[in-house]
Design an enzyme around this catalytic site. Structure first.
Site, PDB file in Angstrom:
ATOM      1  N   GLU A 144       0.213  -1.463   5.605  1.00 46.44           N
ATOM      2  CA  GLU A 144       1.308  -1.065   6.505  1.00 46.44           C
ATOM      3  C   GLU A 144       1.144   0.386   6.915  1.00 46.44           C
ATOM      4  OE1 GLU A 144       5.147   0.712   7.671  1.00 46.44           O
ATOM      5  OE2 GLU A 144       3.943   1.251   5.943  1.00 46.44           O
ATOM      6  N   ASP A 204       0.823  -1.218   0.000  1.00 48.06           N
ATOM      7  CA  ASP A 204       0.000   0.000   0.000  1.00 48.06           C
ATOM      8  C   ASP A 204       0.856   1.266   0.000  1.00 48.06           C
ATOM      9  OD1 ASP A 204       0.774  -0.769   2.645  1.00 48.06           O
ATOM     10  OD2 ASP A 204      -0.706   0.584   3.510  1.00 48.06           O
TER      11      ASP A 204
HETATM   12 ZN   LIG Z   1       6.702   2.233   3.827  1.00 47.95          ZN
END
Ligand SMILES: [Zn+2]
Length: 377
Positions: free
Chosen positions: A139, A79
């Protein structure tokens, strides 16, 4: 060898902002690994907004049932943070003076492209020990993918290389990150008659003095991997009261601390709880609550660890610690000695200035191949 820049162009073209599903990118990765003959496992969940999130684990050797035991896991999130609508070329990789610009160029699709090139090269040899590539979701919004993999007991690894932009200087340690809301309660009254009320702000000031003393005490527990070498503590926000002539009934503050890895993140929390308890024991009117908002521990790997040594820059051997959050602590929970490394600098990430130097992409492929050979062959 395929060029990492050519792969990066395709990866950047697929928008993977954390607020949307990462399926398109993961399917792209699956198509990449299929002709290499790598084996895969997908671990999916639905996020709080109803979006499907996929975590992909691939390995050159067949995957065992249950927990995958890897010698080396190379980890990369899929992401990116959202980009401003004004940044029209966010998903178009542009080259300028040896730099590649685009959303995710350094955080962290540059590293992802390097992994893919390294996979094509590594696929030519038979590795003796298990190598895994782990592609995670979410993340940027709190390591939800890595957390999910830990819950599912998906992987145990002896060593982990976590991709994040460090200008290719390996980072072997990072402080944790914790945040709590502290609320102090009082009783409102006209300020001409303070004895009819109880000032939450005066009560908060007593609590604050104790918290400040705690921050000084924390300097006694040191870890020389960091500067400053201790757990730091900050009250970054404080709000309270309603008007100049009202005894305040409420005061709240945000307490943040960054624990050194050798200290439990709950150490500060427990100390603040006992300070609140002691203040309440001495004074019937005193009432406060503490609500944990974030509680993430740090990580520390020895400079001598084989995984740190395997990714060092040959010319200077420089090693650093890291000041931003990564998936390394999660990999440590999965048993790994973890190191964080990747091309590009976090100073450009999360902004329209995001870019990655092309020379670092090639260099990163070399380091990954060196690490794979040293640790898995
Ligand atoms: Zn990163």
């Amino acid at each position: 060898m395929i060029s990492p820049a050519a792969i990066l162009r395709e990866l950047v073209a697929i928008s993977t902002v954390s607020s949307q599903s990462n399926r398109e990118l993961v399917e792209w990765l699956q198509r990449y690994f299929e002709p290499l003959g790598w084996h895969e496992r997908v671990l999916a969940y639905v996020d709080a907004d109803g979006n499907e999130k996929l975590n992909l684990i691939v390995s050159p050797a067949p995957l065992e049932e249950g927990t995958i035991h890897a010698e080396l896991a190379i980890v990369c999130h899929t992401d990116t943070v959202p980009y401003a609508p004004a940044w029209q070329d966010a998903t178009k990789l542009l080259e300028e003076n040896g730099m590649l610009h685009g959303c995710g160029a350094c955080d962290v699709k540059g590293f992802l492209a390097c992994m893919l090139v390294a996979a094509s090269e590594a696929a030519r040899t038979q590795l003796k020990k298990r190598l895994c590539f782990v592609f995670t979701s979410d993340e940027e919004i709190g390591c939800h993918g890595a957390r999910f993999l830990l819950q599912q007991k998906a992987v145990q690894a002896r060593y982990a290389i976590v991709g994040e932009p460090t200008s290719l200087i390996p980072a072997r340690a990072g402080k944790g990150y914790c945040l709590a809301k502290v609320e102090v309660f009082g009783k409102a009254a006209h300020s001409a008659f303070p004895e009819a009320g109880y000032s939450a702000i005066f009560a908060a000031s007593r609590l604050l003095r104790k918290i400040e003393a705690l921050s000084e005490e924390l300097t006694e527990y040191s870890n020389q991997a960091f500067s400053p070498p201790w757990t730091t503590l900050n009250i970054g926000e404080i709000r309270g009261g309603t008007a100049k002539n009202i005894v305040p009934s409420q005061c709240s503050m945000l307490l943040e601390w960054r624990p050194i890895p050798s200290q439990s993140p709950s150490f500060v929390l427990d100390r603040v709880r006992s300070i609140i308890h002691n203040l309440a024991a001495k004074d019937n009117g005193f009432a406060a609550t503490i609500e944990v908002l974030r509680m993430e521990e740090g990580f520390e790997t020895s400079a001598e660890s084989a995984v740190v040594q395997a990714v060092l820059r040959r010319s200077d051997g420089e090693i650093r610690n890291i000041s931003f959050g990564t998936e390394a602590p999660w990999m440590a929970k999965m048993g790994a000695e973890a190191v964080v490394i990747g091309p590009g600098s976090m100073l450009t990430a999360h902004s329209p200035r995001e870019c990655v130097p092309m020379v670092e992409l090639d260099e990163c492929v070399d380091r990954l191949l060196r690490a794979i050979t040293r640790l898995c062959d």
